[in-house]
Design an enzyme around this catalytic site. Structure first.
Site, PDB file in Angstrom:
ATOM      1  N   ASP A  47       0.844  -1.188   0.000  1.00 38.89           N
ATOM      2  CA  ASP A  47       0.000   0.000   0.000  1.00 38.89           C
ATOM      3  C   ASP A  47       0.881   1.240   0.000  1.00 38.89           C
ATOM      4  OD1 ASP A  47      -2.730   1.330   0.600  1.00 38.89           O
ATOM      5  OD2 ASP A  47      -1.417   2.125   2.165  1.00 38.89           O
ATOM      6  N   TYR A  52       3.016   9.597   0.173  1.00 35.86           N
ATOM      7  CA  TYR A  52       4.047   8.872   0.927  1.00 35.86           C
ATOM      8  C   TYR A  52       5.441   9.063   0.332  1.00 35.86           C
ATOM      9  CZ  TYR A  52       0.149   6.116   2.895  1.00 35.86           C
ATOM     10  OH  TYR A  52      -1.013   5.691   3.507  1.00 35.86           O
ATOM     11  N   LYS A  77      -2.774   5.929  -3.893  1.00 30.42           N
ATOM     12  CA  LYS A  77      -3.848   6.866  -3.567  1.00 30.42           C
ATOM     13  C   LYS A  77      -3.583   8.235  -4.169  1.00 30.42           C
ATOM     14  CE  LYS A  77      -3.877   4.785   1.066  1.00 30.42           C
ATOM     15  NZ  LYS A  77      -2.454   4.377   1.039  1.00 30.42           N
ATOM     16  N   HIS A 110      -7.487   9.498  -1.300  1.00 33.88           N
ATOM     17  CA  HIS A 110      -6.808   9.423  -0.009  1.00 33.88           C
ATOM     18  C   HIS A 110      -7.630  10.019   1.137  1.00 33.88           C
ATOM     19  CE1 HIS A 110      -2.434   9.128   1.645  1.00 33.88           C
ATOM     20  NE2 HIS A 110      -3.319   8.835   2.574  1.00 33.88           N
TER      21      HIS A 110
END
Length: 283
Positions: A47, A52, A77, A110
């Site tokens: 994921d 990120y 996301k 997200h």
């Protein structure tokens, strides 16, 4: 679920591994070694997210593993600032480029709001979701879904969509079980995933979690993850050591009793991140 190789089936028939690896902060040094270790530990579901900044490191780790792309399940996301019809198409193309792949297994919105108090969120969701539906219908995404969406957000989306979300990823752990949102999703066959399934240090050190870890001869983290699985929720743990990575997958040799599940479900509030989808950071 009987072992780490078992899958949940999303409502469109896509098979998704029952435990994944969360890559948030997994490449703060811009190196792929932690994710490489997770692949070596046996994880096949990763994921990530544009926010990120781990997509490129995940791509490198997969390339170095020499494991076939179809044997790795990749989820990413779209960030708050990337929402909108054209913006989503652009963000998705950038994600594919960073991941060095021509499709995603799962793509999520997200967060529901770009910022607290944003009033045009309903139309923003519609336009973003329309782009995701088109990417899905073109075969570029195998499954589409949401992250941190609450029932009123999902209700709005259902009124303006052709395709029901397949996933909703929310914060979930002992001490913060989001019962209303989980029940809402499960009644509509939307697979719930758990980010931060271990909570924070206070959760792992909680007297009840410690007691149950001793009772079942497992770690506090294994109690938290097994709890999620028994609630039919897919956990996405993070770890930076091989020992804990393997331990966090070893969840299928014990079963938490009904009584102990009730005890965990009725714990006092504990370990919440403070991130609320409508209100932003609250603590």
């Amino acid at each position: 679920m009987n072992n780490i190789s078992d899958n949940y089936t999303l409502h469109n028939g896509v098979q998704i591994p029952c435990v994944g690896y969360g890559t948030y902060k997994a490449a703060e040094d811009h190196q792929s070694k932690t994710i490489q270790m997770a692949i070596e530990a046996g994880y096949r579901y990763f994921d990530t997210a544009s926010f990120y900044q781990t997509e490129d490191c995940l791509a490198q780790a997969i390339q170095d593993s020499h494991i076939a792309r179809e044997d790795i399940f990749i989820s990413s996301k779209i960030w708050k600032t990337e929402m909108g019809y054209e913006e989503t198409k652009t963000a998705f193309a950038n994600t594919l480029a960073r991941l060095r792949t021509d499709y995603l297994d799962l793509y999520l919105i997200h967060w529901p709001l770009p910022f607290p108090g944003y009033e045009q969120w309903k139309s923003l969701h519609y336009n973003t979701w329309k782009a995701m539906e088109e990417l899905y219908e073109e075969g570029k995404i195998r499954a589409i879904g949401l992250s941190n969406f609450l029932p009123h957000h999902i209700e709005n989306l259902l009124q303006h969509s052709k395709i029901l979300p397949m996933v909703n990823q929310v914060e979930f752990h002992p001490g913060y079980i989001q019962e209303t949102t989980v029940q809402y999703c499960q009644e509509r066959n939307i697979q719930v995933q758990a980010w931060s399934p271990l909570g924070r240090t206070r959760v792992l050190q909680d007297p009840l979690i410690q007691e149950l870890a001793n009772k079942y001869q497992v770690s506090p983290a294994q109690i938290c993850l097994r709890f999620a699985l028994q609630k039919q929720i897919l956990p996405l743990p993070k770890s930076s050591s091989m020992e804990r990575m393997k331990q966090n997958q070893n969840l299928f040799f014990f079963h938490i009793s009904k009584e102990d599940m009730y005890r965990i479900e009725t714990m006092p509030p504990l370990g919440w991140s403070g991130e609320h989808p409508d209100r932003g950071t609250c603590i």
